[in-house]
Design a protein around this motif. Structure first.
Motif, PDB file in Angstrom:
ATOM      1  N   SER A  29       0.827  -1.212   0.000  1.00 29.48           N
ATOM      2  CA  SER A  29       0.000   0.000   0.000  1.00 29.48           C
ATOM      3  C   SER A  29       0.855   1.254   0.000  1.00 29.48           C
ATOM      4  O   SER A  29       0.594   2.207  -0.751  1.00 29.48           O
ATOM      5  CB  SER A  29      -0.925   0.003   1.215  1.00 29.48           C
ATOM      6  N   PHE A  30       1.885   1.264   0.822  1.00 25.28           N
ATOM      7  CA  PHE A  30       2.782   2.430   0.857  1.00 25.28           C
ATOM      8  C   PHE A  30       3.538   2.589  -0.456  1.00 25.28           C
ATOM      9  O   PHE A  30       3.678   3.698  -0.973  1.00 25.28           O
ATOM     10  CB  PHE A  30       3.769   2.335   2.023  1.00 25.28           C
ATOM     11  N   CYS A  31       4.043   1.475  -1.006  1.00 20.30           N
ATOM     12  CA  CYS A  31       4.785   1.542  -2.271  1.00 20.30           C
ATOM     13  C   CYS A  31       3.934   2.157  -3.375  1.00 20.30           C
ATOM     14  O   CYS A  31       4.419   2.961  -4.166  1.00 20.30           O
ATOM     15  CB  CYS A  31       5.248   0.146  -2.702  1.00 20.30           C
ATOM     16  N   SER A  32       2.696   1.776  -3.427  1.00 17.36           N
ATOM     17  CA  SER A  32       1.793   2.288  -4.465  1.00 17.36           C
ATOM     18  C   SER A  32       1.527   3.781  -4.315  1.00 17.36           C
ATOM     19  O   SER A  32       1.218   4.457  -5.289  1.00 17.36           O
ATOM     20  CB  SER A  32       0.456   1.533  -4.413  1.00 17.36           C
ATOM     21  N   SER A  33       1.641   4.296  -3.110  1.00 18.25           N
ATOM     22  CA  SER A  33       1.284   5.696  -2.861  1.00 18.25           C
ATOM     23  C   SER A  33       2.430   6.681  -3.100  1.00 18.25           C
ATOM     24  O   SER A  33       2.183   7.879  -3.208  1.00 18.25           O
ATOM     25  CB  SER A  33       0.774   5.853  -1.431  1.00 18.25           C
ATOM     26  N   PHE A  34       3.672   6.215  -3.211  1.00 18.15           N
ATOM     27  CA  PHE A  34       4.804   7.134  -3.381  1.00 18.15           C
ATOM     28  C   PHE A  34       4.653   8.045  -4.601  1.00 18.15           C
ATOM     29  O   PHE A  34       5.056   9.198  -4.565  1.00 18.15           O
ATOM     30  CB  PHE A  34       6.127   6.373  -3.506  1.00 18.15           C
ATOM     31  N   GLY A  35       4.112   7.543  -5.675  1.00 12.07           N
ATOM     32  CA  GLY A  35       4.001   8.334  -6.899  1.00 12.07           C
ATOM     33  C   GLY A  35       3.010   9.474  -6.839  1.00 12.07           C
ATOM     34  O   GLY A  35       2.995  10.324  -7.718  1.00 12.07           O
ATOM     35  N   LYS A  87       5.050   7.627 -11.726  1.00 17.83           N
ATOM     36  CA  LYS A  87       3.816   7.072 -11.154  1.00 17.83           C
ATOM     37  C   LYS A  87       3.642   5.617 -11.576  1.00 17.83           C
ATOM     38  O   LYS A  87       3.231   4.775 -10.774  1.00 17.83           O
ATOM     39  CB  LYS A  87       2.605   7.909 -11.544  1.00 17.83           C
ATOM     40  N   THR A  88       3.980   5.320 -12.816  1.00 14.20           N
ATOM     41  CA  THR A  88       3.918   3.930 -13.291  1.00 14.20           C
ATOM     42  C   THR A  88       4.883   3.066 -12.503  1.00 14.20           C
ATOM     43  O   THR A  88       4.537   1.950 -12.093  1.00 14.20           O
ATOM     44  CB  THR A  88       4.247   3.863 -14.796  1.00 14.20           C
TER      45      THR A  88
END
Length: 189
Positions: free
Chosen positions: A13-19, A90-91
């Motif tokens: 969840s955190f990894c996905s939000s960095f972008g 973001k990708t």
């Protein structure tokens, strides 16, 4: 297993939000919150692997298990660069999060029962010479492979993020990105 699934899910969840972050303090906060779950995921995956691998093959099994982390750090940066070229940062962050969610799904499929205290081998027996892979033909307990695959996907995403985060910060004019790595080191300690 519950700790592995939970920590891999939060990490993903955190990894996905960095972008989606363009404020440095929020980026630091996300990483500060993310790193302990990375540590939990790695520790729980290693615990499962060491409990599943037969004691007489523990050194060989852990060697293969640790190879997955090395492979993910070898493949991750090149894959991250391709993702950045393909669709931008973001990708990259979304795909890294996807890899971590794949790890969650794999973790859910692991058949694992923590060993009873009576099943624990004394430490001295762990260092007996085990047969080589050529002699045995294969790792005798394939269940440990799933724990290693979880680590591979988690670290694959993580390696891409850590490698290209400075470039991401530069492109979005986020200053003091070195502090990000300091926070990461402190939170992993």
């Amino acid at each position: 297993k519950k700790v592995l699934v939970f920590s891999a899910f939060i990490f993903a969840s955190f990894c996905s939000s960095f972008g989606f972050v363009s404020i440095f303090s929020v980026l630091l906060l996300l990483r500060l919150c993310n790193s302990p779950f990375n540590s939990l995921c790695q520790a729980s995956a290693a615990t499962i692997a060491t409990n599943i691998i037969p004691r007489e093959r523990i050194l060989e099994g852990l060697g293969f298990y640790n190879l997955t982390q090395t492979l993910s750090y070898a493949i991750g940066p090149a894959l991250a660069l391709a993702l950045i070229d393909f669709g931008g940062y973001k990708t990259l962050f979304l795909v890294c999060g996807l890899f971590s969610f794949v790890a969650v799904l794999i973790a859910l499929s692991i058949k694992y029962r923590p060993p009873a205290a009576s099943d624990q081998a004394p430490a001295a027996t762990l260092y007996k010479k085990s047969p080589s892979l050529e002699q045995s033909g294969t790792i005798s307990n394939r269940a440990a492979v799933w724990s290693a695959i979880v680590l591979f996907f988690v670290m694959l995403g993580s390696s891409g993020i850590v490698t290209y985060l400075p470039t991401f910060a530069k492109n979005y004019h986020i200053a003091n990105v070195g502090l990000f790595f300091t926070v990461e080191a402190i939170s992993l300690a």
